[in-house]
Design an enzyme around this catalytic site. Structure first.
Site, PDB file in Angstrom:
ATOM      1  N   THR A  55       8.687  11.581   9.835  1.00 28.21           N
ATOM      2  CA  THR A  55       7.311  11.459   9.384  1.00 28.21           C
ATOM      3  C   THR A  55       7.181  12.245   8.088  1.00 28.21           C
ATOM      4  OG1 THR A  55       5.003  11.601  10.066  1.00 28.21           O
ATOM      5  CG2 THR A  55       6.447  13.352  10.863  1.00 28.21           C
ATOM      6  N   LYS A  88      10.086  10.132   5.119  1.00 32.68           N
ATOM      7  CA  LYS A  88      10.356   8.706   5.377  1.00 32.68           C
ATOM      8  C   LYS A  88      11.143   7.996   4.282  1.00 32.68           C
ATOM      9  CE  LYS A  88       6.496   7.720   8.466  1.00 32.68           C
ATOM     10  NZ  LYS A  88       5.379   6.816   8.785  1.00 32.68           N
ATOM     11  N   ASP A  91       6.721   0.982  12.151  1.00 35.99           N
ATOM     12  CA  ASP A  91       5.253   1.103  12.004  1.00 35.99           C
ATOM     13  C   ASP A  91       4.581  -0.265  11.908  1.00 35.99           C
ATOM     14  OD1 ASP A  91       4.981   3.862  12.111  1.00 35.99           O
ATOM     15  OD2 ASP A  91       5.187   4.121   9.948  1.00 35.99           O
ATOM     16  N   GLY A 111      -5.904   0.037   1.161  1.00 38.60           N
ATOM     17  CA  GLY A 111      -4.889   1.086   1.066  1.00 38.60           C
ATOM     18  C   GLY A 111      -3.558   0.523   0.622  1.00 38.60           C
ATOM     19  N   ALA A 112      -2.726   1.417   0.062  1.00 36.27           N
ATOM     20  CA  ALA A 112      -1.407   0.996  -0.427  1.00 36.27           C
ATOM     21  C   ALA A 112      -0.376   2.111  -0.212  1.00 36.27           C
ATOM     22  CB  ALA A 112      -1.485   0.613  -1.899  1.00 36.27           C
ATOM     23  N   GLY A 113      -0.641   3.000   0.749  1.00 37.39           N
ATOM     24  CA  GLY A 113       0.292   4.089   1.054  1.00 37.39           C
ATOM     25  C   GLY A 113       1.366   3.622   2.029  1.00 37.39           C
ATOM     26  N   ALA A 159       1.615   3.486   5.364  1.00 34.55           N
ATOM     27  CA  ALA A 159       1.217   2.600   6.465  1.00 34.55           C
ATOM     28  C   ALA A 159       0.930   1.193   5.920  1.00 34.55           C
ATOM     29  CB  ALA A 159      -0.009   3.162   7.185  1.00 34.55           C
TER      30      ALA A 159
HETATM   31  P1  NDP Z   1      -0.599   7.766   2.461  1.00 42.28           P
HETATM   32  O1  NDP Z   1      -0.981   9.116   1.986  1.00 42.28           O
HETATM   33  O2  NDP Z   1       0.755   7.218   2.143  1.00 42.28           O
HETATM   34  O3  NDP Z   1      -1.687   6.679   1.903  1.00 42.28           O
HETATM   35  C1  NDP Z   1      -3.055   6.939   1.979  1.00 42.28           C
HETATM   36  C2  NDP Z   1      -3.841   5.723   1.477  1.00 42.28           C
HETATM   37  O4  NDP Z   1      -5.238   5.973   1.692  1.00 42.28           O
HETATM   38  C3  NDP Z   1      -3.678   5.451  -0.018  1.00 42.28           C
HETATM   39  O5  NDP Z   1      -3.739   4.062  -0.254  1.00 42.28           O
HETATM   40  C4  NDP Z   1      -4.931   6.145  -0.614  1.00 42.28           C
HETATM   41  O6  NDP Z   1      -5.351   5.566  -1.818  1.00 42.28           O
HETATM   42  C5  NDP Z   1      -5.946   5.837   0.465  1.00 42.28           C
HETATM   43  N1  NDP Z   1      -7.070   6.762   0.466  1.00 42.28           N
HETATM   44  C6  NDP Z   1      -7.104   8.027   0.983  1.00 42.28           C
HETATM   45  N2  NDP Z   1      -8.321   8.562   0.814  1.00 42.28           N
HETATM   46  C7  NDP Z   1      -9.077   7.618   0.165  1.00 42.28           C
HETATM   47  C8  NDP Z   1     -10.434   7.570  -0.284  1.00 42.28           C
HETATM   48  N3  NDP Z   1     -11.262   8.603  -0.109  1.00 42.28           N
HETATM   49  N4  NDP Z   1     -10.881   6.425  -0.878  1.00 42.28           N
HETATM   50  C9  NDP Z   1     -10.042   5.370  -1.052  1.00 42.28           C
HETATM   51  N5  NDP Z   1      -8.756   5.367  -0.646  1.00 42.28           N
HETATM   52  C10 NDP Z   1      -8.278   6.468  -0.041  1.00 42.28           C
HETATM   53  O7  NDP Z   1      -0.853   7.802   4.027  1.00 42.28           O
HETATM   54  P2  NDP Z   1      -0.190   6.847   5.164  1.00 42.28           P
HETATM   55  O8  NDP Z   1      -0.178   5.458   4.678  1.00 42.28           O
HETATM   56  O9  NDP Z   1       1.060   7.468   5.645  1.00 42.28           O
HETATM   57  O10 NDP Z   1      -1.256   7.012   6.343  1.00 42.28           O
HETATM   58  C11 NDP Z   1      -2.526   6.353   6.281  1.00 42.28           C
HETATM   59  C12 NDP Z   1      -3.168   6.405   7.654  1.00 42.28           C
HETATM   60  O11 NDP Z   1      -2.386   5.655   8.579  1.00 42.28           O
HETATM   61  C13 NDP Z   1      -3.285   7.800   8.262  1.00 42.28           C
HETATM   62  O12 NDP Z   1      -4.582   7.911   8.842  1.00 42.28           O
HETATM   63  C14 NDP Z   1      -2.232   7.818   9.344  1.00 42.28           C
HETATM   64  O13 NDP Z   1      -2.590   8.671  10.419  1.00 42.28           O
HETATM   65  C15 NDP Z   1      -2.269   6.365   9.785  1.00 42.28           C
HETATM   66  N6  NDP Z   1      -1.051   5.912  10.481  1.00 42.28           N
HETATM   67  C16 NDP Z   1      -1.188   5.380  11.729  1.00 42.28           C
HETATM   68  C17 NDP Z   1      -0.105   4.930  12.433  1.00 42.28           C
HETATM   69  C18 NDP Z   1      -0.315   4.386  13.807  1.00 42.28           C
HETATM   70  O14 NDP Z   1       0.676   4.203  14.529  1.00 42.28           O
HETATM   71  N7  NDP Z   1      -1.536   4.055  14.219  1.00 42.28           N
HETATM   72  C19 NDP Z   1       1.251   4.987  11.858  1.00 42.28           C
HETATM   73  C20 NDP Z   1       1.301   5.520  10.502  1.00 42.28           C
HETATM   74  C21 NDP Z   1       0.179   5.977   9.856  1.00 42.28           C
HETATM   75  P3  NDP Z   1      -4.746   6.046  -3.247  1.00 42.28           P
HETATM   76  O15 NDP Z   1      -3.437   5.297  -3.418  1.00 42.28           O
HETATM   77  O16 NDP Z   1      -5.780   5.611  -4.223  1.00 42.28           O
HETATM   78  O17 NDP Z   1      -4.569   7.527  -3.168  1.00 42.28           O
END
Ligand code: NDP
Length: 284
Positions: free
Chosen positions: A67, A71, A107, A131-133, A135
């Site tokens: 995690t 990753k 995932d 979102g584009a992170g 997940a």
């Molecule tokens: P990342 O940090 O890689 O990505 C976060 C994303 O959220 C980015 O696209 C970011 O946008 C966006 N974001 C965050 N805050 C804001 C905001 N205020 N306004 C607009 N966009 C926002 O995180 P992950 O992808 O690793 O995780 C995302 C979520 O997924 C978490 O809540 C995590 O707990 C959950 N998750 C759940 C799993 C499950 O099994 N249910 C498995 C894995 C993750 P920007 O690019 O603009 O910063």
């Protein structure tokens, strides 16, 4: 017959890992199947990942989850990775196959199983991902590989959003586009599945809600949230209020855990036990 006092080892490397509930769910599943396996939450600093992966081999661990923040970096310590993990560019599960470390990303697959369990299938569907992170990458690529026809990535940072849309468009059969998240997002007509893959709504931001015009969410849509803590988010409440079919993040968590269980033990996972354990952890 000699007794075996040695447990098979699995776990997660990350930082932070203290509040990661995966182990409770995996150990409940091991007990339910009568397996002498353990799952350990192990805090590993970024600079120690290479040593930690060498320890997976030295200890003969069955496998390990990765995690934040490991990753992507873990790729350099693996012998092989799955096709999907290669496209996603990240691995959350490693399997030790007789000393060869194989990486997979469960995932997105866990997400797809959680939808299928609700009778929702991806083939030919139009999908919007907020979102584009990490997940979003896993979900976007897997939905495309599972037959979704069109995927729209809505993201605040243009660079990350464009990169993911381009990746899906080039590496999978699906069409993909990036839409900048400027002001309140209006969900495109014709959308079948709307997914929050941002961290908005994640504890302690429990009142946070993606900036979406919820009047554009319709009753024929499936609306899903990756956030699992808490499982019932304001995003899902708004969507349910419009009559949409909602799917929370616990199913994704339980099903990625179930896939890991099977990869490590070779046995079918007791998914109901895993879901029930999570619900208890979240006092549901
Ligand atoms: P990342 O940090 O890689 O990505 C976060 C994303 O959220 C980015 O696209 C970011 O946008 C966006 N974001 C965050 N805050 C804001 C905001 N205020 N306004 C607009 N966009 C926002 O995180 P992950 O992808 O690793 O995780 C995302 C979520 O997924 C978490 O809540 C995590 O707990 C959950 N998750 C759940 C799993 C499950 O099994 N249910 C498995 C894995 C993750 P920007 O690019 O603009 O910063």
């Amino acid at each position: 017959m000699g007794k075996n006092y040695r447990a098979e080892l699995t776990g997660v490397f990350g930082k932070p890992v203290d509040e990661n509930p995966t182990g409770v769910m995996e150990e409940a599943a091991y007990r339910a199947r009568g397996l002498n396996f353990r799952y350990l939450n192990i805090k590993v600093e970024p600079e120690d990942l290479g040593t930690a992966m060498a320890a997976v081999r030295a200890f003969g661990m069955k496998g390990i989850n990765l995690t934040i923040p490991h990753k992507v970096r873990v790729l350099e310590y693996l012998d092989e990775i799955s096709e999907a993990a290669k496209i996603i560019g990240a691995v959350n599960t490693v399997v030790n196959r007789d000393g060869k470390l194989w990486g997979e990303n469960t995932d997105g697959k866990g997400f797809i199983t959680s939808l299928e369990n609700e009778g929702v299938f991806l083939n030919g569907k139009q999908i919007v991902i907020l979102g584009a992170g990490g997940a979003a990458r896993a979900i976007g690529v897997e939905c495309a590989l599972a037959g979704a026809s069109r995927i729209t990535i809505v993201n605040r940072s243009r660079e990350r959003g464009e990169t993911l849309a381009k990746l899906i468009g080039e590496k999978t059969p699906a069409q993909a586009q990036y839409v900048p998240w400027e002001g309140t997002y209006q969900v495109e007509p014709g959308t079948d599945i709307l997914i929050n893959a941002t961290s908005i709504g994640l504890y302690p931001d429990v009142d946070g809600k993606p900036d979406v015009d919820y009047g554009t969410v319709t009753a024929d849509m499936v609306v899903s949230d990756v956030v699992f803590n808490p499982p019932e988010t304001p995003f899902l409440r708004e969507a349910a209020g419009r009559g949409a079919h909602t799917v929370n993040g616990l199913g994704m968590l339980a099903n990625q855990g179930a896939l890991n269980f099977t990869l490590w033990t070779g046995e079918e996972a007791p998914v109901e036990v895993m879901e029930e354990t999570l619900r208890k952890e979240f006092n549901l």
